[in-house]
Design a protein around this motif. Structure first.
Motif, PDB file in Angstrom:
ATOM      1  N   LEU A   1     -12.172  27.821 -20.655  1.00 13.50           N
ATOM      2  CA  LEU A   1     -11.592  26.700 -19.915  1.00 13.50           C
ATOM      3  C   LEU A   1     -12.635  25.632 -19.608  1.00 13.50           C
ATOM      4  N   LYS A   2     -13.851  26.062 -19.333  1.00 15.03           N
ATOM      5  CA  LYS A   2     -14.914  25.101 -19.058  1.00 15.03           C
ATOM      6  C   LYS A   2     -15.215  24.266 -20.304  1.00 15.03           C
ATOM      7  N   LYS A   3     -15.250  24.929 -21.462  1.00 14.22           N
ATOM      8  CA  LYS A   3     -15.473  24.197 -22.717  1.00 14.22           C
ATOM      9  C   LYS A   3     -14.353  23.198 -22.957  1.00 14.22           C
ATOM     10  N   ARG A   4     -13.112  23.611 -22.676  1.00 12.88           N
ATOM     11  CA  ARG A   4     -11.967  22.714 -22.868  1.00 12.88           C
ATOM     12  C   ARG A   4     -12.043  21.541 -21.898  1.00 12.88           C
ATOM     13  N   THR A   5     -12.486  21.794 -20.677  1.00 10.48           N
ATOM     14  CA  THR A   5     -12.642  20.732 -19.685  1.00 10.48           C
ATOM     15  C   THR A   5     -13.639  19.693 -20.177  1.00 10.48           C
ATOM     16  N   LYS A   6     -14.759  20.153 -20.694  1.00 12.03           N
ATOM     17  CA  LYS A   6     -15.771  19.227 -21.189  1.00 12.03           C
ATOM     18  C   LYS A   6     -15.264  18.434 -22.391  1.00 12.03           C
ATOM     19  N   ALA A   7     -14.494  19.086 -23.251  1.00 11.93           N
ATOM     20  CA  ALA A   7     -13.933  18.395 -24.418  1.00 11.93           C
ATOM     21  C   ALA A   7     -12.957  17.303 -23.977  1.00 11.93           C
ATOM     22  N   ILE A   8     -12.135  17.599 -22.995  1.00 14.82           N
ATOM     23  CA  ILE A   8     -11.188  16.601 -22.489  1.00 14.82           C
ATOM     24  C   ILE A   8     -11.933  15.444 -21.853  1.00 14.82           C
ATOM     25  N   GLU A   9     -12.967  15.746 -21.106  1.00 13.10           N
ATOM     26  CA  GLU A   9     -13.747  14.681 -20.472  1.00 13.10           C
ATOM     27  C   GLU A   9     -14.395  13.775 -21.520  1.00 13.10           C
ATOM     28  N   ARG A  10     -14.864  14.363 -22.622  1.00  9.98           N
ATOM     29  CA  ARG A  10     -15.426  13.551 -23.705  1.00  9.98           C
ATOM     30  C   ARG A  10     -14.351  12.670 -24.330  1.00  9.98           C
ATOM     31  N   GLN A  11     -13.162  13.233 -24.516  1.00  8.09           N
ATOM     32  CA  GLN A  11     -12.069  12.458 -25.087  1.00  8.09           C
ATOM     33  C   GLN A  11     -11.690  11.300 -24.161  1.00  8.09           C
TER      34      GLN A  11
ATOM     35  N   GLU B   1      -7.617   3.096 -21.871  1.00  8.67           N
ATOM     36  CA  GLU B   1      -6.476   3.421 -21.012  1.00  8.67           C
ATOM     37  C   GLU B   1      -5.203   3.495 -21.838  1.00  8.67           C
ATOM     38  N   GLY B   2      -4.310   4.393 -21.458  1.00  2.89           N
ATOM     39  CA  GLY B   2      -3.039   4.483 -22.169  1.00  2.89           C
ATOM     40  C   GLY B   2      -2.297   5.758 -21.841  1.00  2.89           C
ATOM     41  N   ALA B   3      -1.262   6.026 -22.579  1.00  8.55           N
ATOM     42  CA  ALA B   3      -0.432   7.209 -22.353  1.00  8.55           C
ATOM     43  C   ALA B   3      -1.199   8.494 -22.657  1.00  8.55           C
ATOM     44  N   ASP B   4      -2.081   8.435 -23.653  1.00  9.26           N
ATOM     45  CA  ASP B   4      -2.860   9.622 -23.997  1.00  9.26           C
ATOM     46  C   ASP B   4      -3.758  10.025 -22.835  1.00  9.26           C
TER      47      ASP B   4
ATOM     48  N   THR C   1      -3.119   9.729 -19.686  1.00  4.81           N
ATOM     49  CA  THR C   1      -2.303  10.390 -18.675  1.00  4.81           C
ATOM     50  C   THR C   1      -2.100  11.857 -19.028  1.00  4.81           C
ATOM     51  N   ALA C   2      -1.792  12.128 -20.277  1.00  2.01           N
ATOM     52  CA  ALA C   2      -1.595  13.510 -20.714  1.00  2.01           C
ATOM     53  C   ALA C   2      -2.895  14.303 -20.584  1.00  2.01           C
ATOM     54  N   LEU C   3      -4.008  13.694 -20.950  1.00  4.91           N
ATOM     55  CA  LEU C   3      -5.302  14.374 -20.846  1.00  4.91           C
ATOM     56  C   LEU C   3      -5.670  14.624 -19.391  1.00  4.91           C
ATOM     57  N   LEU C   4      -5.400  13.660 -18.540  1.00  2.00           N
ATOM     58  CA  LEU C   4      -5.693  13.847 -17.114  1.00  2.00           C
ATOM     59  C   LEU C   4      -4.841  14.957 -16.509  1.00  2.00           C
ATOM     60  N   ASP C   5      -3.583  15.021 -16.918  1.00  2.00           N
ATOM     61  CA  ASP C   5      -2.707  16.100 -16.445  1.00  2.00           C
ATOM     62  C   ASP C   5      -3.228  17.461 -16.895  1.00  2.00           C
ATOM     63  N   GLU C   6      -3.629  17.530 -18.158  1.00  2.00           N
ATOM     64  CA  GLU C   6      -4.168  18.792 -18.682  1.00  2.00           C
ATOM     65  C   GLU C   6      -5.465  19.170 -17.963  1.00  2.00           C
TER      66      GLU C   6
END
Length: 90
Positions: A39-49, A55-58, A60-65
């Motif tokens: 989960l920590k690795k996934r968190t870092k990957a999302i933060e990089r993304q 800004e956009g719809a993507d 929002t989905a990433l922030l929710d995840e």
């Protein structure tokens, strides 16, 4: 005569051998730690993304995840702490 530390260590080994519940909790703790790492690795990957995107719809989905993952990590950490407390009380 064996040192006090060695005796305590041997008693812990005997307890672990005889107490199957203890072994199950240790196995559960190890699995949770593995999930926490992923989960920590996934968190870092999302933060990089998020940093790479505009800004956009993507976003929002990433922030929710990201929020969902953070909540799951907090829950897992609480479970690990409760397992540690149970072992220290025994």
């Amino acid at each position: 005569m064996p040192a006090k530390h060695k005796v305590q260590k041997m008693l812990k080994k005997i307890k672990a051998f005889l107490d199957s519940d203890y072994r199950e909790q240790v196995a559960r703790k190890e699995k949770i730690l593995d999930v926490l790492k992923r989960l920590k690795k996934r968190t870092k990957a999302i933060e990089r993304q998020l940093a790479a995107q505009e800004e956009g719809a993507d976003n929002t989905a990433l922030l929710d995840e990201l929020e969902l993952i953070k909540a799951q990590r907090k829950k897992a950490i609480k479970v690990i702490k409760s397992i540690k407390e149970e072992h220290s009380q025994s």
